[in-house]
Design a protein around this motif. Structure first.
Motif, PDB file in Angstrom:
ATOM      1  N   TYR A  76       0.853  -1.182   0.000  1.00  0.00           N
ATOM      2  CA  TYR A  76       0.000   0.000   0.000  1.00  0.00           C
ATOM      3  C   TYR A  76       0.892   1.237   0.000  1.00  0.00           C
ATOM      4  N   ARG A  78       0.797   5.462   0.322  1.00  0.00           N
ATOM      5  CA  ARG A  78       0.130   6.740   0.558  1.00  0.00           C
ATOM      6  C   ARG A  78       1.130   7.839   0.249  1.00  0.00           C
ATOM      7  N   SER A 104      -3.678   7.274  -2.656  1.00  0.00           N
ATOM      8  CA  SER A 104      -3.553   5.950  -2.043  1.00  0.00           C
ATOM      9  C   SER A 104      -3.634   4.890  -3.130  1.00  0.00           C
ATOM     10  N   SER A 326      -7.520   0.621  -7.349  1.00  0.00           N
ATOM     11  CA  SER A 326      -7.073   1.858  -6.703  1.00  0.00           C
ATOM     12  C   SER A 326      -6.400   2.807  -7.686  1.00  0.00           C
ATOM     13  N   LEU A 360      -8.554   4.853   1.249  1.00  0.00           N
ATOM     14  CA  LEU A 360      -7.380   4.803   2.103  1.00  0.00           C
ATOM     15  C   LEU A 360      -7.129   3.361   2.487  1.00  0.00           C
ATOM     16  N   TYR A 361      -5.848   2.978   2.514  1.00  0.00           N
ATOM     17  CA  TYR A 361      -5.481   1.608   2.821  1.00  0.00           C
ATOM     18  C   TYR A 361      -4.623   1.579   4.067  1.00  0.00           C
TER      19      TYR A 361
END
Length: 362
Positions: A76, A78, A104, A326, A360-361
């Motif tokens: 992941y 961000r 994200s 995503s 959001l992860y």
């Protein structure tokens, strides 16, 4: 000298200061870092990173921030979309000022090939690099599509024109998309993004390096993206990876495509009547003419990956694996000039509709 960072990111620098991190570990400075690590697994790069950089034209300082985490299946990312190098030099003319974003992404640690490659799509970012900035190869601009003057289009070519043969290539020197020296510019919401080689993060002059290029990011399907330099399997020398795309008709006159107007020299900014690279459709894949396959990738030591190249298609031209959602749903950002009427695209600061923030992860 080489400095091994505990997070797994290998970089070249004299000193990399660290500061306290809210993520429970070191916050590693990657300002102007040259990466060297070729480990393909994305969880190797788990960590928290920052960079102190400057918008040159505006003389304004920014701090880039990127956090990489993982679980048993996925990595992941961000990011606030600020690069690890200065940007907006005096050769650039951005349509809007760079601003921090809230990005994200998720992609598999162990990607697998799909039944067949899938094409690039407007609204799907092709990749996110290890400095937190995305690659968006496609421009929302096609000849004779949209409201702008013929031959001067910069917006208006959306997903309904996915197969348009005359989509402008922002990397062509025959087009002017206002990019800076890193082949990047902004979308109307201030999102900084690359259209090709970032000219950062790896040694770009292959003749002056003694090793193949490192991993510098990950495509939307999870396969790694390497810099431009490879080790020739026959000679052992380090050289640039060569794509297998050529100009159609050996660069001769463009042929008409049913249902579309053919670009004509002298109309707006159209340079010639030939397949000269002004449009992405000027190229075709010719197997065996370069090192790389139709997606601009190859397998080395059992590991498939995409490569940055200094000619079309620049990065990947399709996806070998399944694209993670995503990376999708960002079409409203793909307008490489001011939107019609001079306003911002509909939605929130990340191109999302009000009330629907980006995912959001962990």
């Amino acid at each position: 000298m080489k400095t091994s960072i505990s997070s797994g990111l290998l970089i070249i620098a004299a000193t990399f200061p660290t500061v306290a991190s809210s993520h429970g570990g070191e916050h590693v400075d990657i300002t102007d870092a040259i990466f060297t690590d070729r480990v393909a697994r994305c969880d190797h790069y788990v960590g928290s990173y920052y960079a102190n950089v400057t918008d040159i034209k505006r003389a304004k300082d920014f701090t880039g921030d990127i956090v990489i985490t993982s679980d048993s299946r996925f990595c992941y990312v961000r990011s606030n979309d600020i690069p690890n190098h200065d940007f907006n030099d005096h050769s650039a003319h951005f349509a809007t000022n760079v601003s921090e974003q809230n990005l994200s992404f998720r992609f598999p640690i162990n990607p697998t090939p799909a039944y067949k490659p899938s094409p690039l799509a407007l609204g799907t970012s092709e990749a996110v690099l290890l400095n937190g900035v995305v690659i968006d190869l496609l421009a929302a601009a096609c000849y004779d599509t949209g409201r702008e003057p013929l031959g001067r289009e910069k917006i208006g070519c959306d997903h309904r024109s996915a197969d348009h043969p005359w989509r402008y290539d922002p990397m062509s020197p025959l087009n002017d998309f206002g990019t800076d020296e890193h082949n990047a510019h902004t979308q109307p919401n201030g999102k900084y993004h690359y259209h090709g080689n970032p000219l950062a993060m790896f040694r770009t002059h292959c003749e002056n390096t003694d090793a193949a290029s490192p991993v510098i990011g990950y495509a939307a399907d999870g396969y790694p993206i390497y810099g431009s330099c490879i080790k020739d399997s026959a000679t052992g020398e380090i050289r640039e990876a060569q794509p297998s795309y050529k100009l159609k008709n050996n660069g001769g006159p463009r042929q008409a495509v049913s249902g579309y107007s053919t670009p004509r020299a002298g109309i707006g900014n159209i340079a010639t009547n030939n397949y000269d690279g002004q449009f992405r459709g000027d190229y075709e894949y010719v197997a065996g003419t370069g090192d790389l396959d139709e997606c601009n990738g190859m397998t080395v030591d059992g590991q498939y990956g995409y490569y940055i190249t200094n000619s079309f298609p620049w990065v990947n031209n399709c996806f070998r694996g399944k694209v993670d959602s995503s990376f999708q749903g960002r079409e409203q950002q793909r307008m490489h000039g001011h939107p019609p009427g001079g306003g911002r695209p509909e939605g929130g600061p990340d191109g999302q509709r009000p009330g629907h923030p980006p995912p959001l992860y962990p």
